[in-house]
Write an enzyme that holds these catalytic residues in place. Structure first.
Site, PDB file in Angstrom:
ATOM      1  N   ASN A   1     -22.259  16.590  49.662  1.00 29.53           N
ATOM      2  CA  ASN A   1     -22.506  17.686  48.740  1.00 29.53           C
ATOM      3  C   ASN A   1     -23.965  17.699  48.301  1.00 29.53           C
ATOM      4  OD1 ASN A   1     -20.905  18.862  45.632  1.00 29.53           O
ATOM      5  ND2 ASN A   1     -22.463  19.785  46.891  1.00 29.53           N
ATOM      6  N   THR A   2     -24.406  16.632  47.614  1.00 29.09           N
ATOM      7  CA  THR A   2     -25.742  16.613  47.022  1.00 29.09           C
ATOM      8  C   THR A   2     -26.842  16.776  48.062  1.00 29.09           C
ATOM      9  OG1 THR A   2     -24.849  15.077  45.375  1.00 29.09           O
ATOM     10  CG2 THR A   2     -27.229  15.356  45.430  1.00 29.09           C
TER      11      THR A   2
ATOM     12  N   GLY B   1     -24.341  10.746  45.510  1.00 30.40           N
ATOM     13  CA  GLY B   1     -25.532  11.460  45.063  1.00 30.40           C
ATOM     14  C   GLY B   1     -26.831  10.697  45.187  1.00 30.40           C
TER      15      GLY B   1
ATOM     16  N   LYS C   1      -8.002  14.982  48.135  1.00 32.52           N
ATOM     17  CA  LYS C   1      -8.931  13.855  48.184  1.00 32.52           C
ATOM     18  C   LYS C   1      -8.822  13.084  46.875  1.00 32.52           C
ATOM     19  CE  LYS C   1     -13.711  12.465  47.977  1.00 32.52           C
ATOM     20  NZ  LYS C   1     -15.069  12.885  47.631  1.00 32.52           N
TER      21      LYS C   1
ATOM     22  N   ALA D   1     -20.146  10.181  50.769  1.00 27.08           N
ATOM     23  CA  ALA D   1     -21.145   9.838  49.746  1.00 27.08           C
ATOM     24  C   ALA D   1     -22.320   9.063  50.319  1.00 27.08           C
ATOM     25  CB  ALA D   1     -20.543   9.046  48.599  1.00 27.08           C
ATOM     26  N   GLY D   2     -23.509   9.388  49.816  1.00 23.35           N
ATOM     27  CA  GLY D   2     -24.711   8.636  50.130  1.00 23.35           C
ATOM     28  C   GLY D   2     -25.621   9.256  51.156  1.00 23.35           C
TER      29      GLY D   2
END
Length: 328
Positions: A280-281, A232, A171, A258-259
């Site tokens: 992830n977050t 995040g 990635k 993301a987001g």
């Protein structure tokens, strides 16, 4: 003999090969990659390469950076010729410890995980390693270039990653702004072109610009990964129209990266027709990461089923569901 290892000076009484140095550091050579004076050292030569006074070494490893209910034969998820059972890809960073990382990944049902490449802690060998908790034989490791701000930084990181684990599916993300962590697309395009020429299979984090995404696909990237919102942030999908356009034109997988902040965000991404979601977050910073991981698994599956089913037409006025014939 004086060596600089991961930025710190070390002294040894006699000459050493790399294999002998690893033995002194109590490191398993199969779990690390080594760069000597900015040149990657192949694992097969560790026993032969003699270290010289003044050599500078970087020793790195991977850190924390399922089955769906849909029949994979009916709805396969293919990335670079590899079939994945889950359309949810998860990160391995930000958890309180590797045990929580392991439990959350298991609950998510994911079979691909992103990993960052960082220096090995050679001064405290009691520190655990990700591979001891998240088995690379069970999960597909996806090395990424987290916190790389130039094409050169990203190239160096992924070349080390390939040496450490032998994976060519990677990635790529090259960031352009410290607060938004938006991608620097000029550097991203430059790095992608070089990586593809070197045989890497590049999944690329990018802006939600359909023109730029098409250029990355035409270049040879194996998956396009537009951001849903800043990394995040948990803001959810901010540009559904743009992401929908990207998916409509793409012939490779489109994965929102993301987001995502909660399960409904993941469902929205999948209902747009995206092939997968990376997060992830949203899991790691939940009050109960393991439970949230299970919720994300369900959300991705529900969104995919909803997309395949085809939503009803939007109408301006009401349409009664009960038949009008035979009214009393």
């Amino acid at each position: 003999m004086n060596l600089t290892i991961n930025g710190e000076g070390h002294q040894y009484d006699s000459a050493l090969t790399i294999a002998e140095l690893l033995a002194k550091l109590e490191l398993d050579g199969t779990k690390v990659a080594i760069e000597r004076n900015l040149e990657i050292v192949p694992k097969s030569t560790y026993g032969e390469v003699q270290l010289l006074d003044g050599d500078k070494l970087e020793i790195v490893h991977f850190i924390g950076g399922g089955n769906t209910t849909t029949d994979a034969n009916d709805d396969p998820f293919m990335v670079a010729g590899q079939e994945l059972k889950s359309r949810l890809i998860v990160g391995t960073g930000k958890y309180k410890d590797f045990e929580e990382t392991k439990l959350a990944i298991e609950a998510s049902g994911a079979d691909m995980v992103t990993v960052a490449v960082r220096r090995v802690n050679i001064t405290d060998r009691s520190q655990p390693m990700l591979v001891d908790y998240v088995d690379p034989k069970k999960y597909t490791y996806l090395p990424n270039t987290a916190f790389c701000y130039t094409a050169d930084e990203a190239l160096r990181t992924l070349r080390l990653a390939r040496e450490a684990g032998g994976w060519d599916l990677v990635k790529l993300e090259v960031l352009g702004h410290e607060k938004t962590l938006y991608p620097n697309m000029r550097e991203t395009l430059q790095a992608a072109e070089v990586l593809i020429s070197e045989g890497f299979k590049v999944m690329v984090y990018c802006s939600d610009d359909p023109i730029m995404c098409q250029e990355l696909e035409d270049m040879g990237c194996v998956a396009i990964m537009p951001l849903g919102a800043p990394i995040g942030s948990g803001l959810g999908i901010q540009n559904p129209v743009g992401i929908g356009l990207i998916k409509d034109q793409a012939k490779v997988p489109v994965i929102v990266d993301a987001g995502v902040g909660t399960a409904s965000d993941a469902t929205i991404a999948m209902e747009l027709g995206c092939d997968g979601v990376l997060m992830n977050t949203a899991i790691a910073h939940a009050k109960n990461p393991v439970l949230m991981a299970a919720a994300m698994k369900d959300a991705v599956n529900a969104g995919r089923k909803s997309f395949l089913a085809g939503r009803m037409e939007r109408k301006k006025y009401a349409d009664p569901s009960s038949p009008l014939a035979g009214l009393i």
